[in-house]
Design a protein around this motif. Structure first.
Motif, short mmCIF file in Angstrom:
data_model
loop_
_atom_site.label_atom_id
_atom_site.label_comp_id
_atom_site.label_asym_id
_atom_site.label_seq_id
_atom_site.Cartn_x
_atom_site.Cartn_y
_atom_site.Cartn_z
N SER A 760 66.64 7.03 18.11
CA SER A 760 67.33 8.24 18.54
C SER A 760 68.70 7.96 19.12
O SER A 760 69.56 8.85 19.16
N TYR A 761 68.95 6.73 19.60
CA TYR A 761 70.23 6.42 20.20
C TYR A 761 71.22 5.84 19.19
O TYR A 761 72.26 5.32 19.56
N LYS A 762 70.92 5.93 17.90
CA LYS A 762 71.81 5.42 16.86
C LYS A 762 73.19 6.06 16.91
O LYS A 762 74.20 5.36 16.82
N PHE A 764 74.87 7.28 19.43
CA PHE A 764 75.61 6.76 20.57
C PHE A 764 76.04 5.31 20.32
O PHE A 764 77.14 4.89 20.71
N ALA A 765 75.16 4.54 19.68
CA ALA A 765 75.50 3.15 19.37
C ALA A 765 76.65 3.09 18.38
O ALA A 765 77.56 2.26 18.51
#
Length: 828
Positions: A760-762, A764-765
Motif C-alpha cells: 500500500s505504501y508503493k 509514497f515510495a
C-alpha cells in the motif's frame, strides 16, 4: 580602429569630455605620461570632487545607520547632460549644508546618548547597591569624605580598644558597573592585590546596557552593579584603578538612605528629560537624512561623473598659446560621425562659437582591440578574452566559439533529458533577464547570469547529441524501427538471448536495441572514441586553416607557404589518414558469405595497432590490419611526407628571412625610417599640426640565431602537440561515458527499485524515490557534471584550438564611459 586628435577650446573642454563620456566611444591616450599625478592641470578639481564624494559617503553611512529608505531616482536632466559651473556650486553648497547639520545633530546625539547611558547605569547602581547597605545593621555611619569613605563605630568595646591603642578605623567603599563576564576577574584581582582586605558584592542587571566605549551600532552588553568595601584611602585608590583598568564605570553613591532616594528620583527625572531630547534629535536627524536620501543617488552619480571628467582632462595636453586642450584617442572608424555630433552638442551646451576640431591621424601603432558584442555574443567573447584579447585584425575565435563550444560540451554531456532541464533553466534566465538583473551584482551569481546564453546553447546542443546517442535520463527511445529483433520468448530470467539483425538499419542515431545488449559498453566505447578522434582532427584542422587569413591580413605570405602548408600536410599525413581509416572501417560491411551461403563475421583490423606499426614497421602491413590494396605503399608515402615537413617547417622560413636581410643590407639600406608630418588649417585653428607616429627599423636588429631558436620551438611544439592534442580529444569519449554510466547508476539504484515495491505504501515510495533521484540528477549530473564538461570544453578551445593560430596579445578597447565608471563604483 582610428586614432583621432581633438583640439578642444578650454571653455568647451569640460562639456566635450562630458558628452564623450555619455557616448562611451573614445579611449583617450595619456599625453602626460611623464607628469606625476600631483602636477597635472586639473588635480585641484579632482581633489574638490574627492572631498564632495567623501561627504556623500558619510551621509550615505548615516542614512544606512538610521534605516532611512534611499530612493534610486535619477534626475535625467541633471545627470545625463553636462552640468554648468553654477549647478555644481549649488550642489556642493547643499551637500555641505546637509553634512554640517547632520554632523551637528550626530555629535549632539552622541553626547546626549553617552549622558543617557551614564544616567541609566547610575540609576541601576542606586537601585541595586541600596540593597547591599541593608546588610549592615546596628552600625553608626559617620561622616563621608570626598572619596566616598565613612567611619563606622563597631561598638563601645571596640572603639575603646581602638582609642587606647591610638588607632582610627576608616572603612569606605567604591561602587559602579562592569561587564558581567569580567566581575569574576575583578574579584580575583582585587583579592590578590589587596591581600584579602576587602569585601565585594554585586548584583546582575537584568536589562542589557549600551557600552560607551563601543562603536556606533554595537549590540548592548549585560552588566553587573558592584560595591567594594575597603579600609584606608590607599586601598580604595588601588581598588579604583584596578576596576577602571577592567572597564568598570564608577559612580558616587551616598551611604545615607534618604540621600540615595533623592539622588534616584533626580536621576530618573533627568533620564525622562534626556529621553525626550534624544527622541526629538532622532526625529530631526531622520528628517534631515530623508531630505538627503531623495537626492543622494543623483548626487553620487554626478560627482563620480565629474571626477571621471577631470581625470580624463588630466590626460590632455594644454596649449597655452591657443588656449585649448589637445587630446588623442582611439575609436571605431564607423563611430566618428557620432563623435562629431557629440562635439557639436558640447559646443552648443557651452554656448561657445569656437568648435572642437577632430582630425584622424595616420599611424602604425598597434590599436586596441574593439569587438562589438551584444548580450548573446558577450559571454562567448568573454571566454576568448580570458585566454587572450585578439590583436587588431587577428582572426577572433569568438565567432567560431559560438558553435564549437556548446557542441563539444554537448558531446560530453549528451542526454536529451538533462539537456532539456538545462535549456529550461537557461531559457528562464533569458526570458526574465531584466527582472533577474540583480544577479549580475552578486559575485557568486554573476557567472551564471552573464553566461545564460552559453548555457542555453549548451542545453540545446545537448538535446541534439542526446537524441543521436538515444539517451534520455539513461533510457532509450524507440522513435524509429529498430534494426534488431529480439526473440519473443526469453525462456525466463537469467537466460542469454541474441538479437537478430534485420535488413534495415536505425534511421537516426544509435539503435535502442544496444541499450539492452550485454556488449553495449563495448559498442558505445568504440563508437564514441573514434568519433572523438574524427571531430578532434576536424577542430584542429580548422584552427590551422585560420592561419591563412591572419597571414593575408598582416601581409606575411611566407607563413602560408612555409608554415601553414607543411603543418596541414603533416597533420593529414598521420591523423588525417587515421580519420580516413576510421570512416573506411565504419563504411565497410564486415560480414561475408561462406561457401554454404551463411553470413560469417570478419574480425575488423585494430586501428591503434595499424597506426603504431605504421611507424615501427614502415612498408609492411600485417594481414590482420590490412584494409585495402596498396595500404603499405600509402602508409610509407605518408610517413615520408610527414618527415619531409619537419625540416620544411624548421629551416625554410628562417633561411628565407636571412636571405632577405642580406639583400637589404647589401643594397645599403642599413637603417630604414619613416615619418610623416602633415600641416593643415581647419575650423578656425590655423597651423594645427598633425604628427603621425614615427617608427624606425634598424636592419642591424636582425638576429638569425633568435629566429632559428624561435622557429625550432614552434616546430617541435607543433609536432609533439599534434599527438598530444589529438589524444586530448579523447576526453569527449571519456566524459560522455562517465556521464552515461552515472546516469544509469542513479536510475537503477535509486528510482528503479521503488517501481518494484509492492504494498500500500508503493505510491509514497515512488514519490520519495523520484524526489531523491531528481535532486541528485539536478545536483550531480547537471550541476557537477555540467561544470566538469564546461571546463573540459574550455580547455579544448584554449589549448587544442587557439594555439594553432591565435596569439591573443592584443589590448582590450576600454573607452571613456560614464556607464563603466558608475558600474565600477556600484561593484565597489
Amino acid at each position: 580602429m582610428s586614432l583621432i586628435q581633438l583640439y578642444i577650446p578650454s571653455d568647451v573642454a569640460r562639456y566635450t569630455v562630458s558628452q564623450l563620456g555619455e557616448l562611451g566611444l573614445v579611449q583617450f591616450r595619456d599625453l602626460n605620461a611623464e607628469v606625476t599625478a600631483f602636477q597635472r592641470s586639473f588635480v585641484n578639481d579632482v581633489r574638490r570632487f574627492d572631498e564632495i564624494e567623501r561627504k556623500l559617503r558619510y551621509l550615505r553611512a548615516q542614512i544606512d545607520l538610521s534605516g532611512v529608505e534611499v530612493y534610486d531616482f535619477f534626475d535625467d536632466r541633471f545627470v545625463s547632460t553636462a552640468r554648468g559651473p553654477r549647478d555644481i556650486d549649488d550642489m556642493e553648497e547643499r551637500i555641505a549644508a546637509h553634512e554640517g547639520r547632520v554632523q551637528r545633530l550626530a555629535a549632539a546625539y552622541k553626547e546626549m546618548h553617552a549622558n543617557h547611558i551614564e544616567l541609566v547605569e547610575n540609576m541601576h547602581v542606586l537601585q541595586e547597591v541600596s540593597s547591599l547597605f541593608t546588610e549592615i545593621t546596628g552600625r553608626h555611619i559617620g561622616s563621608m569624605d570626598a572619596a566616598g569613605a565613612f567611619d563606622v563605630e563597631l561598638g563601645a568595646s571596640a572603639a575603646a580598644a581602638a582609642a587606647a591603642a591610638g588607632r582610627d578605623i576608616n572603612i569606605g567603599f567604591i561602587s559602579g558597573v562592569i561587564a558581567r563576564d569580567r566581575i569574576a576577574t575583578l574579584e580575583r584581582v582585587l583579592w590578590r592585590s589587596l591581600r584579602g582586605n576587602m569585601f565585594l558584592n554585586y548584583i546582575d542587571i537584568e536589562a542589557p546596557i549600551q557600552d560607551n566605549t563601543a562603536e556606533d551600532g554595537a549590540a548592548p552588553v549585560y552588566k553587573s552593579a558592584f560595591i567594594v568595601f575597603a579600609h584606608g584611602d590607599s586601598l580604595r585608590d588601588r581598588a579604583t584603578k584596578i576596576a577602571e583598568s577592567l572597564g568598570a564605570t564608577l559612580y558616587r553613591v551616598d551611604p545615607r538612605a534618604e540621600r540615595r532616594q533623592e539622588d534616584l528620583i533626580d536621576t530618573m527625572s533627568r533620564l525622562d528629560d534626556l529621553r525626550l531630547i534624544l527622541d526629538n534629535n532622532a526625529v530631526a536627524r531622520a528628517n534631515e537624512l530623508a531630505a538627503v536620501a531623495e537626492h543622494i543617488t543623483t548626487w553620487l552619480a554626478i560627482v563620480r561623473k565629474e571626477k571621471a571628467t577631470y581625470h580624463a582632462l588630466n590626460l590632455f595636453n594644454h596649449d597655452a598659446n591657443r588656449n585649448c586642450l589637445i587630446a588623442e584617442g582611439w575609436c571605431a572608424a564607423n563611430d566618428i560621425p557620432a563623435i562629431q555630433s557629440a562635439l557639436h552638442l558640447a559646443t552648443e551646451d557651452a554656448g561657445s562659437t569656437v568648435p572642437t576640431v577632430l582630425h584622424e591621424l595616420r599611424t602604425t601603432k598597434q590599436p586596441p582591440t574593439f569587438v562589438r558584442t551584444n548580450r548573446f555574443t558577450e559571454g562567448f567573447q568573454n571566454i576568448v578574452d580570458a585566454y587572450g584579447v585578439p590583436k587588431a585584425g587577428e582572426v577572433n575565435p569568438g565567432l567560431f566559439t559560438i558553435i564549437t563550444f556548446p557542441f563539444l560540451f554537448a558531446l560530453m554531456f549528451g542526454d536529451l533529458g538533462h539537456g532539456f532541464l538545462m535549456t529550461l533553466c537557461a531559457a528562464l534566465l533569458c526570458i526574465y533577464e531584466k527582472k533577474l538583473a540583480w544577479m549580475a551584482k552578486d559575485e557568486s551569481m554573476r557567472m551564471f547570469y552573464s553566461g545564460r546564453y552559453i548555457v542555453l546553447l549548451m542545453g540545446i546542443f545537448s538535446m541534439f547529441t542526446g537524441f543521436i546517442y538515444n539517451d534520455i535520463f539513461s533510457r532509450a527511445m524507440s522513435v524509429f524501427a529498430s534494426g534488431w529483433a529480439w526473440p519473443t520468448t526469453h525462456g525466463g530470467e537469467g537466460v542469454i538471448v541474441e538479437a537478430t539483425k534485420l535488413a534495415h538499419t536505425y534511421a537516426v542515431g544509435i539503435d535502442p536495441a544496444w541499450h539492452h545488449a550485454s556488449n553495449s559498453l563495448l559498442f558505445t566505447n568504440s563508437y564514441k572514441m573514434k568519433m572523438s578522434i574524427v571531430l578532434g582532427v576536424i577542430h584542429m584542422t580548422l584552427g590551422i586553416c585560420l592561419q591563412v587569413p591572419n597571414a593575408l591580413h598582416f601581409k606575411k605570405r611566407i607563413n602560408i607557404i612555409h608554415v601553414f602548408v607543411p603543418q596541414i600536410i603533416f597533420l593529414f599525413s598521420i591523423f588525417g589518414y587515421l580519420v580516413f581509416t576510421i570512416i573506411f572501417k565504419w563504411s565497410t560491411d564486415w560480414y561475408a558469405r561462406d561457401a554454404a551461403g551463411q553470413l560469417t563475421h570478419i574480425s575488423p583490423p585494430s586501428l591503434l595497432n595499424m597506426l603504431i606499426y605504421m611507424f615501427l614497421s614502415p612498408g609492411s602491413v600485417n594481414e590482420s590490419e590490412r584494409m585495402f590494396r596498396g595500404q603499405a605503399f600509402l602508409q610509407t608515402f605518408l610517413l615520408l611526407t610527414a618527415l619531409v615537413c619537419v625540416p620544411w617547417m624548421l629551416l625554410v622560413k628562417p633561411l628565407i628571412m636571412r636571405r632577405e636581410h642580406r639583400k637589404i643590407t647589401s643594397e645599403g639600406y642599413g637603417r630604414i625610417s619613416s615619418h610623416v608630418r602633415v600641416s593643415t588649417e581647419a575650423d578656425g585653428m590655423a597651423g594645427a599640426i598633425i604628427v603621425a607616429e614615427q617608427e624606425e627599423m634598424q636592419a642591424d636588429d636582425f638576429d638569425f640565431a633568435d629566429i632559428m631558436i624561435n622557429q625550432s620551438i614552434h616546430t617541435i611544439e607543433f609536432c609533439l602537440n599534434s599527438i598530444s592534442n589529438t589524444a586530448s580529444y579523447l576526453r569527449l569519449w571519456a566524459l560522455s561515458l562517465a556521464h552515461a554510466q552515472l546516469s544509469e547508476v542513479l536510475w537503477s539504484m535509486i528510482f528503479l527499485p521503488t517501481l518494484k515495491i509492492t504494498g500500500s505504501y508503493k505510491p509514497f515510495a515512488i514519490m520519495f524515490g523520484f524526489a531523491v533521484w531528481f535532486v541528485l540528477t539536478f545536483g550531480i549530473l547537471i550541476g557537477m557534471e555540467g561544470l566538469s564538461a564546461f571546463l573540459h570544453a574550455l580547455r579544448l578551445h584554449w589549448v587544442e584550438f587557439n594555439n594553432k593560430f591565435y596569439d591573443g596579445t592584443g589590448v582590450k578597447f576600454e573607452p571613456f564611459s560614464f556607464k563603466a565608471v558608475l558600474d565600477e563604483a556600484d561593484d565597489q
